[in-house]
Design a protein around this motif. Sequence first.
Motif, PDB file in Angstrom:
ATOM      1  N   ASN A   1       0.842  -1.208   0.000  1.00 25.75           N
ATOM      2  CA  ASN A   1       0.000   0.000   0.000  1.00 25.75           C
ATOM      3  C   ASN A   1       0.872   1.251   0.000  1.00 25.75           C
ATOM      4  O   ASN A   1       0.550   2.244  -0.659  1.00 25.75           O
TER       5      ASN A   1
ATOM      6  N   CYS B   1       3.235   1.632  -3.526  1.00 24.66           N
ATOM      7  CA  CYS B   1       2.607   2.130  -4.757  1.00 24.66           C
ATOM      8  C   CYS B   1       2.229   3.598  -4.636  1.00 24.66           C
ATOM      9  O   CYS B   1       1.827   4.201  -5.636  1.00 24.66           O
ATOM     10  N   GLN B   2       2.384   4.168  -3.434  1.00 21.54           N
ATOM     11  CA  GLN B   2       2.157   5.604  -3.286  1.00 21.54           C
ATOM     12  C   GLN B   2       3.464   6.405  -3.303  1.00 21.54           C
ATOM     13  O   GLN B   2       3.436   7.631  -3.270  1.00 21.54           O
TER      14      GLN B   2
ATOM     15  N   THR C   1       5.047   6.400  -9.126  1.00 25.07           N
ATOM     16  CA  THR C   1       4.058   5.870 -10.054  1.00 25.07           C
ATOM     17  C   THR C   1       4.698   4.800 -10.941  1.00 25.07           C
ATOM     18  O   THR C   1       5.914   4.629 -10.973  1.00 25.07           O
TER      19      THR C   1
ATOM     20  N   THR D   1      -0.223  -4.098  -6.971  1.00 26.95           N
ATOM     21  CA  THR D   1      -0.888  -2.834  -7.259  1.00 26.95           C
ATOM     22  C   THR D   1       0.143  -1.795  -7.686  1.00 26.95           C
ATOM     23  O   THR D   1       1.281  -1.804  -7.217  1.00 26.95           O
TER      24      THR D   1
ATOM     25  N   THR E   1       0.435   2.546  -9.311  1.00 29.74           N
ATOM     26  CA  THR E   1      -0.275   3.808  -9.543  1.00 29.74           C
ATOM     27  C   THR E   1       0.230   4.441 -10.841  1.00 29.74           C
ATOM     28  O   THR E   1       1.314   4.129 -11.321  1.00 29.74           O
TER      29      THR E   1
ATOM     30  N   ARG F   1      -9.553   5.910  -6.971  1.00 27.30           N
ATOM     31  CA  ARG F   1      -8.915   7.182  -6.683  1.00 27.30           C
ATOM     32  C   ARG F   1      -9.746   7.905  -5.625  1.00 27.30           C
ATOM     33  O   ARG F   1     -10.972   7.810  -5.632  1.00 27.30           O
TER      34      ARG F   1
ATOM     35  N   GLU G   1     -12.197   7.090  -1.122  1.00 28.48           N
ATOM     36  CA  GLU G   1     -11.655   6.283  -2.228  1.00 28.48           C
ATOM     37  C   GLU G   1     -12.820   5.674  -3.007  1.00 28.48           C
ATOM     38  O   GLU G   1     -13.703   5.030  -2.438  1.00 28.48           O
TER      39      GLU G   1
ATOM     40  N   CYS H   1      -4.176   7.108 -10.415  1.00 27.10           N
ATOM     41  CA  CYS H   1      -5.098   6.160  -9.794  1.00 27.10           C
ATOM     42  C   CYS H   1      -4.334   4.952  -9.282  1.00 27.10           C
ATOM     43  O   CYS H   1      -3.198   4.714  -9.665  1.00 27.10           O
ATOM     44  N   ASN H   2      -5.001   4.194  -8.430  1.00 24.57           N
ATOM     45  CA  ASN H   2      -4.475   2.902  -8.003  1.00 24.57           C
ATOM     46  C   ASN H   2      -5.019   1.825  -8.931  1.00 24.57           C
ATOM     47  O   ASN H   2      -6.240   1.737  -9.131  1.00 24.57           O
TER      48      ASN H   2
ATOM     49  N   TYR I   1      -5.219  -2.234  -9.395  1.00 21.90           N
ATOM     50  CA  TYR I   1      -5.105  -3.304  -8.422  1.00 21.90           C
ATOM     51  C   TYR I   1      -4.625  -4.617  -9.007  1.00 21.90           C
ATOM     52  O   TYR I   1      -5.178  -5.127  -9.980  1.00 21.90           O
TER      53      TYR I   1
END
Lengths: 76, 201
Positions: free
Chosen positions: A9, A12-13, A16, B62, B64, B113, B149, B180-181, B183
């Motif tokens: 989590n 991925c933040q 990008t 995942t 982004t 998002r 979200e 955006c994420n 998944y």
Amino acid sequence: MKRPDHIENALCQMHTNQWFTWTDSKNKIYANLKLTEKVGIDGNIVDNPVTELPTESAVNAKLKELQDAWDAANGG
Amino acid sequence: MAFATIDVTKGITGTIPVANGGTGLASGTTGEFLKFTGSTTLAPAEAGGGITEVDQYRITSTFTGSSNPITSNWERNDTVFDKIGTGMTQSSGNFTFPSTGIYKVEFNLPFSRNGNNQYSAIKINVTTDNSNYTLRATSYGFIEEAGAETYSSVYAQTIVDVTDTSNVKVQFGVVNQAVCNFYGDTNANQAVATFIRLGDT
């Protein structure tokens, strides 16, 4: 959305695109984290612009940041 | 009185489509069917027309932002399914078909998002020269933020005539207006591509 509870989590933040991968996708722990060699940008496969893994403490700090934000938004 | 043999060409009225009950049909092979090999002859044949190739690859992690093509973290669905047939091969997000034929190719990608996103567009790109990829299918989704979200999903499909397994290949991608994420999961299909061979080229 569930509360962020895994380093993925956070990862991925931090950047990008597909900048990271796992040596064992069934065991996503920091020790199995590695950079991808290539990423896809604008239809081309190019060298990963991320050249250095974040430290484990930086990843954990990012995860805590996400958790704190989630708790604040959800009355935690 | 017992008959040693019965001459079916006598004493029976109507059309007898295969003389003497057919030729060479004294025995059969388990699982095979009968088919006409001429206007009046029958022969055993293997069952045809079934699906001979099915494969499914998913993204395990995942990510982004845009990724076009999606190069990493692909794995074959290994939980409740294994491929039918030989299966696809994959390298840096470039998928190679196991044999020539007509293939249906599908791609599904869930995303989210916390905020608005005008579009996320998934792409199925196809090359016929193992080099230059051309967009052959796309689909658009968007996010109108619902207070937290917010989730959506995009799905695209195309049919590819694979005349040459060395040169006809596919890859997948996604681009979006806002970060955006997207998944992925190694235990359940989220971002997933499916390949089904429909028939001969």
